[in-house]
Write a protein that holds these residues in place. Sequence first.
Motif, PDB file in Angstrom:
ATOM      1  N   ALA A 167      15.055   3.062   1.749  1.00  0.00           N
ATOM      2  CA  ALA A 167      16.202   2.555   2.508  1.00  0.00           C
ATOM      3  C   ALA A 167      16.837   1.377   1.774  1.00  0.00           C
ATOM      4  N   ARG A 168      15.968   0.511   1.215  1.00  0.00           N
ATOM      5  CA  ARG A 168      16.495  -0.665   0.500  1.00  0.00           C
ATOM      6  C   ARG A 168      17.247  -0.249  -0.762  1.00  0.00           C
ATOM      7  N   TRP A 169      16.733   0.770  -1.433  1.00  0.00           N
ATOM      8  CA  TRP A 169      17.377   1.272  -2.664  1.00  0.00           C
ATOM      9  C   TRP A 169      18.788   1.802  -2.342  1.00  0.00           C
ATOM     10  N   VAL A 170      18.897   2.511  -1.238  1.00  0.00           N
ATOM     11  CA  VAL A 170      20.207   3.036  -0.820  1.00  0.00           C
ATOM     12  C   VAL A 170      21.133   1.873  -0.457  1.00  0.00           C
ATOM     13  N   GLU A 171      20.593   0.927   0.288  1.00  0.00           N
ATOM     14  CA  GLU A 171      21.364  -0.229   0.751  1.00  0.00           C
ATOM     15  C   GLU A 171      21.904  -1.058  -0.423  1.00  0.00           C
ATOM     16  N   GLN A 172      21.052  -1.256  -1.426  1.00  0.00           N
ATOM     17  CA  GLN A 172      21.479  -2.043  -2.600  1.00  0.00           C
ATOM     18  C   GLN A 172      22.689  -1.413  -3.277  1.00  0.00           C
ATOM     19  N   HIS A 173      22.671  -0.093  -3.367  1.00  0.00           N
ATOM     20  CA  HIS A 173      23.831   0.603  -3.958  1.00  0.00           C
ATOM     21  C   HIS A 173      25.071   0.370  -3.117  1.00  0.00           C
ATOM     22  N   ARG A 174      24.900   0.555  -1.808  1.00  0.00           N
ATOM     23  CA  ARG A 174      26.071   0.485  -0.920  1.00  0.00           C
ATOM     24  C   ARG A 174      26.645  -0.917  -0.859  1.00  0.00           C
ATOM     25  N   LEU A 175      25.784  -1.945  -0.986  1.00  0.00           N
ATOM     26  CA  LEU A 175      26.278  -3.326  -0.989  1.00  0.00           C
ATOM     27  C   LEU A 175      27.174  -3.573  -2.201  1.00  0.00           C
ATOM     28  N   ARG A 176      26.878  -2.830  -3.260  1.00  0.00           N
ATOM     29  CA  ARG A 176      27.705  -2.955  -4.486  1.00  0.00           C
ATOM     30  C   ARG A 176      28.918  -2.031  -4.426  1.00  0.00           C
ATOM     31  N   GLY A 177      29.040  -1.332  -3.299  1.00  0.00           N
ATOM     32  CA  GLY A 177      30.167  -0.413  -3.145  1.00  0.00           C
ATOM     33  C   GLY A 177      29.966   0.897  -3.891  1.00  0.00           C
ATOM     34  N   ALA A 178      28.708   1.178  -4.275  1.00  0.00           N
ATOM     35  CA  ALA A 178      28.427   2.425  -4.990  1.00  0.00           C
ATOM     36  C   ALA A 178      27.611   3.352  -4.107  1.00  0.00           C
ATOM     37  N   GLU A 179      27.663   4.653  -4.376  1.00  0.00           N
ATOM     38  CA  GLU A 179      26.818   5.604  -3.662  1.00  0.00           C
ATOM     39  C   GLU A 179      25.632   5.953  -4.563  1.00  0.00           C
ATOM     40  N   PRO A 180      24.414   5.915  -4.036  1.00  0.00           N
ATOM     41  CA  PRO A 180      23.270   6.271  -4.885  1.00  0.00           C
ATOM     42  C   PRO A 180      23.251   7.765  -5.181  1.00  0.00           C
ATOM     43  N   SER A 181      22.549   8.145  -6.237  1.00  0.00           N
ATOM     44  CA  SER A 181      22.398   9.575  -6.521  1.00  0.00           C
ATOM     45  C   SER A 181      21.352  10.146  -5.567  1.00  0.00           C
ATOM     46  N   VAL A 182      21.806  11.004  -4.674  1.00  0.00           N
ATOM     47  CA  VAL A 182      20.890  11.601  -3.694  1.00  0.00           C
ATOM     48  C   VAL A 182      19.802  12.404  -4.409  1.00  0.00           C
ATOM     49  N   ALA A 183      20.205  13.104  -5.458  1.00  0.00           N
ATOM     50  CA  ALA A 183      19.242  13.934  -6.191  1.00  0.00           C
ATOM     51  C   ALA A 183      18.143  13.058  -6.818  1.00  0.00           C
ATOM     52  N   ASP A 184      18.531  11.935  -7.432  1.00  0.00           N
ATOM     53  CA  ASP A 184      17.528  11.049  -8.044  1.00  0.00           C
ATOM     54  C   ASP A 184      16.619  10.432  -6.975  1.00  0.00           C
ATOM     55  N   GLY A 185      17.226   9.981  -5.882  1.00  0.00           N
ATOM     56  CA  GLY A 185      16.437   9.384  -4.793  1.00  0.00           C
ATOM     57  C   GLY A 185      15.435  10.392  -4.243  1.00  0.00           C
ATOM     58  N   ALA A 186      15.899  11.619  -4.027  1.00  0.00           N
ATOM     59  CA  ALA A 186      15.029  12.668  -3.489  1.00  0.00           C
ATOM     60  C   ALA A 186      13.899  12.981  -4.465  1.00  0.00           C
ATOM     61  N   ALA A 187      14.247  13.094  -5.755  1.00  0.00           N
ATOM     62  CA  ALA A 187      13.230  13.441  -6.756  1.00  0.00           C
ATOM     63  C   ALA A 187      12.185  12.329  -6.877  1.00  0.00           C
ATOM     64  N   ALA A 188      12.643  11.071  -6.854  1.00  0.00           N
ATOM     65  CA  ALA A 188      11.717   9.946  -7.008  1.00  0.00           C
ATOM     66  C   ALA A 188      10.819   9.812  -5.776  1.00  0.00           C
ATOM     67  N   LEU A 189      11.386  10.035  -4.603  1.00  0.00           N
ATOM     68  CA  LEU A 189      10.586   9.945  -3.382  1.00  0.00           C
ATOM     69  C   LEU A 189       9.521  11.041  -3.368  1.00  0.00           C
ATOM     70  N   GLN A 190       9.962  12.247  -3.697  1.00  0.00           N
ATOM     71  CA  GLN A 190       9.056  13.389  -3.710  1.00  0.00           C
ATOM     72  C   GLN A 190       7.917  13.148  -4.706  1.00  0.00           C
ATOM     73  N   GLU A 191       8.268  12.545  -5.844  1.00  0.00           N
ATOM     74  CA  GLU A 191       7.267  12.248  -6.871  1.00  0.00           C
ATOM     75  C   GLU A 191       6.230  11.253  -6.330  1.00  0.00           C
ATOM     76  N   ALA A 192       6.724  10.202  -5.655  1.00  0.00           N
ATOM     77  CA  ALA A 192       5.815   9.176  -5.130  1.00  0.00           C
ATOM     78  C   ALA A 192       4.876   9.779  -4.083  1.00  0.00           C
ATOM     79  N   VAL A 193       5.431  10.577  -3.174  1.00  0.00           N
ATOM     80  CA  VAL A 193       4.606  11.180  -2.117  1.00  0.00           C
ATOM     81  C   VAL A 193       3.580  12.144  -2.734  1.00  0.00           C
ATOM     82  N   ALA A 194       4.050  13.003  -3.633  1.00  0.00           N
ATOM     83  CA  ALA A 194       3.152  13.988  -4.253  1.00  0.00           C
ATOM     84  C   ALA A 194       2.061  13.289  -5.061  1.00  0.00           C
ATOM     85  N   ASP A 195       2.432  12.222  -5.753  1.00  0.00           N
ATOM     86  CA  ASP A 195       1.465  11.477  -6.568  1.00  0.00           C
ATOM     87  C   ASP A 195       0.359  10.904  -5.689  1.00  0.00           C
ATOM     88  N   VAL A 196       0.741  10.199  -4.625  1.00  0.00           N
ATOM     89  CA  VAL A 196      -0.253   9.561  -3.761  1.00  0.00           C
ATOM     90  C   VAL A 196      -1.140  10.615  -3.091  1.00  0.00           C
TER      91      VAL A 196
END
Length: 356
Positions: A225-254
């Motif tokens: 949520a913070r990663w998304v928020e940081q982008h939006r505060l800068r007026g940018a949209e985060p890459s949904v694909a990168d966010g999804a891939a990184a989250l999935q990686e973290a969950v699968a890893d743990v």
Amino acid sequence: MGGPVVLGIESSCDETGVGIVRDGKLLAHVVASSMDEHARFGGVVPEIAARAHLHAFNPVVRRALDEAGLRLSGIDAVAVTTGPGLSGALQVGLAGAKTLAYAAGVPLYGVHHLAGHVAADTLEHGPLPEPCVVLIVSGGHTSLLLVRDLVREPILHLGDTRDDAAGECFDKVARILGLPYPGGPAIDRAARDGDPKAVVFPRPLTRPGDDPYAFSFSGLKTAAARWVEQHRLRGAEPSVADGAAALQEAVADVLTRKALAACRAYDVKTLVVVGGVAANSRVRALAERRCASAGIGLRVPPMTLCTDNGAMIAAVGDLLVRAGAEPAPLDVTIDPSAPLEYACLTPLPAASTRAA
Ligand code: KG4
Ligand code: ZN
């Protein structure tokens, strides 16, 4: 001929599932889902789910009987999820199951939903080796278990989540990323075009000194949520694909790291990964790679048996019948927050609970 025919019913959340099993073999597997009716609310609405079960119950039972080429008189036992799950949803399934068992004059068994997820794998890969380590990852639960005889012995919890379940984390982060409900499959799809290394999300409870088998996913959700928020505060949209891939990686890893640590510590040669999140492509791939390099056998049910269904409940019922388990009384009740201790859930009838 063969052994007894068991009809299993699942209605703990948004899927009305009916399965028929004999001697560990799947004869029918029918699921109706009310998922689409919940999508615009961003999560399962209990009252809508209960009503949907009511509508789906008879047609799903009929289709399952047709698929197996059986009539109700060909059923020898009925098994039903009596917990955990949504109260109203469970009530509908249990009422239907009681009616069928009474009409057919056959015994009724109350089954723990999560034991159903474990047993789902036996329909594809045969009896579970004893003992095995089971990683249950669903929308409501994340647990590492040591399973001996699934229906005769208590299930040993090596570790559980301290807050959110893995599926819940996927669902909540998907919402933050603007992906549709249910979030897990949407994240899985979005992650295909993303870079898992684009963001380094935390790996909760993996430091030395942390409980090796406990999980925690709420911090990961906050980090996303913070990663998304940081982008939006800068007026940018985060890459949904990168966010999804990184989250999935973290969950699968743990998940896979802890599951393999448990296999090694308990000298267990088989890991079984079950529940809705076992459908995740990265969880499956990483579990395969890590098990292969550790010399541990991996069992994951096919996708259609990972998410909620009645076949998995029939699979537990089949094991219970063959183990000579005591059936439930006809006034058995539901237990929406049943802890996973035994596969068979036959809480005392309402009257005797009160008298006790
Ligand atoms: O076991 P399940 O069908 O229901 C419960 O008992 O909770 O699990 C549902 C969960 C949901 O959180 C859903 O988002 C997640 O499983 N899920 C997935 C995938 N398919 C379902 N999560 C990640 N990747 C998937 N492909
Ligand atoms: Zn489930």
